[in-house]
Design an enzyme around this catalytic site. Structure first.
Site, PDB file in Angstrom:
ATOM      1  CG  MET A  69      43.924  61.486  70.800  1.00  0.00           C
ATOM      2  SD  MET A  69      45.304  62.400  70.084  1.00  0.00           S
ATOM      3  CE  MET A  69      44.853  63.045  68.459  1.00  0.00           C
ATOM      4  CB  CYS A  70      47.947  58.020  67.362  1.00  0.00           C
ATOM      5  SG  CYS A  70      47.155  56.759  66.161  1.00  0.00           S
ATOM      6  CE  LYS A  71      50.019  62.177  59.581  1.00  0.00           C
ATOM      7  NZ  LYS A  71      49.729  63.626  59.904  1.00  0.00           N
ATOM      8  N   GLY A  73      44.902  56.305  63.986  1.00  0.00           N
ATOM      9  CA  GLY A  73      44.125  55.520  64.973  1.00  0.00           C
ATOM     10  C   GLY A  73      45.116  54.197  65.002  1.00  0.00           C
ATOM     11  CB  ILE A  98      44.899  64.345  65.076  1.00  0.00           C
ATOM     12  CG1 ILE A  98      44.887  65.851  65.075  1.00  0.00           C
ATOM     13  CG2 ILE A  98      46.339  63.670  64.112  1.00  0.00           C
ATOM     14  CD1 ILE A  98      44.338  66.267  66.403  1.00  0.00           C
TER      15      ILE A  98
END
Length: 113
Positions: A69-71, A73, A98
Site C-alpha cells: 500500500m501507499c498513498k 496505489g 491509504i
C-alpha cells in the site's frame, strides 16, 4: 493492457484488504516516513519506502501473501511488480491506497513525528 499481459498481482478494495489482513497477510507500506505521520498508517504495516524496497526486495519478502500500500496505489503497484519479479505469487495492491482506506472509515494509526 498491451499485448494482453496480465498484472502479476491483484488489485483489492479496502474491504478486501481488511479481509486479507485479518487472514494473516503481511502489509508493506512503501510510502516515506513523513507520509505516515501526515496521513496515518494501517495497523501492523511495515514501513519500507519504495526506493529502499527496490534496492533489495527479497530482504523484505519472507513469504507470499503480501499486501502493498501507499498513498493512492501507484507506488505500491511498482512494488508488486518487483515482488513478482523475484518469485512472489500471492501479491495484492490496495487500490486507492491509504486515501481509499480512510474514506471507508477503516482503522488508521498515527505514529509520533
Amino acid at each position: 493492457m498491451a499485448g494482453g499481459m496480465q498484472e502479476p498481482y491483484r488489485r483489492v478494495s479496502p474491504q478486501e484488504a481488511q479481509q486479507l489482513i485479518d487472514g494473516g497477510a503481511t502489509v508493506i507500506d512503501v510510502r516515506e516516513p513523513r507520509e505516515q505521520v501526515q496521513d496515518g498508517r494501517l495497523p501492523n504495516a511495515t514501513l519500507v519506502p519504495l526506493n529502499t524496497f527496490l534496492v533489495n526486495p527479497r530482504q523484505y519478502l519472507e513469504q507470499d501473501n503480501v499486501l502493498f500500500m501507499c498513498k493512492v496505489g501507484q507506488r505500491s503497484a511498482i512494488a508488486c511488480e518487483m515482488a513478482a519479479a523475484v518469485g512472489m505469487t500471492r501479491l495484492f495492491n490496495l487500490e486507492g491506497g491509504i486515501e481509499a482506506w480512510k474514506k471507508q472509515g477503516l482503522p488508521v494509526e498515527f505514529p509520533q513525528a
